[in-house]
Design an enzyme around this catalytic site. Structure first.
Site, PDB file in Angstrom:
ATOM      1  N   GLU A  17       4.143   0.310 -11.906  1.00 15.57           N
ATOM      2  CA  GLU A  17       3.953   1.415 -12.854  1.00 15.57           C
ATOM      3  C   GLU A  17       5.285   1.835 -13.495  1.00 15.57           C
ATOM      4  OE1 GLU A  17       2.018   5.901 -13.280  1.00 15.57           O
ATOM      5  OE2 GLU A  17       2.469   5.114 -11.300  1.00 15.57           O
ATOM      6  N   LYS A  32       0.231  -0.653 -14.238  1.00 14.94           N
ATOM      7  CA  LYS A  32      -0.237   0.668 -14.647  1.00 14.94           C
ATOM      8  C   LYS A  32       0.725   1.169 -15.708  1.00 14.94           C
ATOM      9  CE  LYS A  32      -1.666   5.250 -13.068  1.00 14.94           C
ATOM     10  NZ  LYS A  32      -2.096   6.092 -11.936  1.00 14.94           N
TER      11      LYS A  32
END
Length: 296
Positions: free
Chosen positions: A177, A214
């Site tokens: 992420e 992500k």
């Protein structure tokens, strides 16, 4: 449940239930639990676990639209319905993930401008071993990009992949992420740099293995199509990044193949004071809205 198949093919989204120590008081206030209602970390985490348990045990949470959930470490180690939280999720057909990062370094740490790298994780191997033993499928690790600094973005991606390789060695699937702040200037340009840096390192993922990504919903719709289609990428999920549910869903729906992994967008209208019927109805409406944007 074939967890890898569910993430790859499931028609739904991943709920982010992973607020950690620094963000927990804000999350509790948003839920209607004021600071004076708890004292010390144990009570604070107890309150947030009550909220998460209420979400997980709500009938609408297991209606097939939520295909995965990201947990904070203390939530993973807690119990829901007398079972470990990962097992409670699995029993509901939901794939469990665990947040593993320990927060962010200050911007400029290491000489890299415009980004915040992850802090060291000295106990990561032990955490990964414990998570694997509890049936957790994958991890999530967050760092933040605040400006289109090519050197800083390259450093962020390099660190994410290094941690991702460590996760893979434990038989778990890493969800990298590198969040791009939606408030950043020049985000469209920076997101293209980010995509290129990820594409450079995807060939380093071992043969037969896959990672997840992500990412912030891009300024340019479908910018990440090449990542979504890449054989080394199991799935690309979107964070809400501070957008309201309505804004995040509207923007996500324009990005084919990208599914939601929202926290604020899922939780923003839930309150501790709601009756069970009110709580379930509010949660169900948010799930329906996020699900529709994810499968659009």
């Amino acid at each position: 449940m074939d967890m890898k198949k569910q993430i790859a093919e499931g028609k739904g989204f991943i709920a982010a239930l992973d607020q950690s120590g620094g963000s927990t008081p804000k999350a509790l206030r948003g839920y209607g639990v004021e600071d004076h209602e708890w004292s010390g970390d144990d009570e604070m985490f107890g309150k947030i676990h009550e909220m998460r348990s209420r979400i997980i045990t709500s009938p609408c949470f297991s209606n097939g639209k939520v295909i995965g959930a990201i947990l904070f470490e203390k939530t993973m180690d807690g119990k829901v319905d007398g079972k470990t939280t990962p097992q409670a999720l699995i029993d509901r057909g939901i794939v469990p993930f665990i947040k593993i990062d320990k927060g962010l370094e200050d911007e400029g740490f290491g000489g890299f401008g415009g980004v915040q790298l992850m802090k060291p994780m000295p106990d990561l191997d032990a955490l990964l071993k414990r998570a694997k033993g509890l049936g957790v499928f994958g991890t999530k690790e967050r760092s933040v990009i605040n400006e289109a600094n090519a050197e800083g973005i390259a450093a962020i991606v390099k660190q994410q992949f290094e941690i991702g390789m460590q996760v893979l060695r434990h038989g778990l699937v890493p969800m990298l992420e590198p969040e791009y702040s939606i408030k950043a200037q020049g985000r469209a340009e920076g997101e293209k740099i980010l995509k290129d840096e990820i594409l450079k390192l995807l060939p380093t993922v071992p043969e037969g293995e896959q990672i997840m990504l992500k990412l912030s919903i891009p300024v340019e719709a479908n910018l990440y199509a090449e990542l979504i289609e890449h054989p080394k990428v199991l799935a690309v999920v979107a964070l809400s990044g501070g957008y309201s549910t309505e804004e995040a869903c509207e923007k996500l729906a324009k990005n084919k193949g990208m599914i939601a992994s929202f926290s604020r967008g899922l939780l923003q209208d839930l309150r501790a004071q709601q009756s069970d019927d009110e709580f379930d109805g509010t949660l169900s409406a948010a799930i329906d809205q996020i699900h529709a944007a994810s499968v659009a």
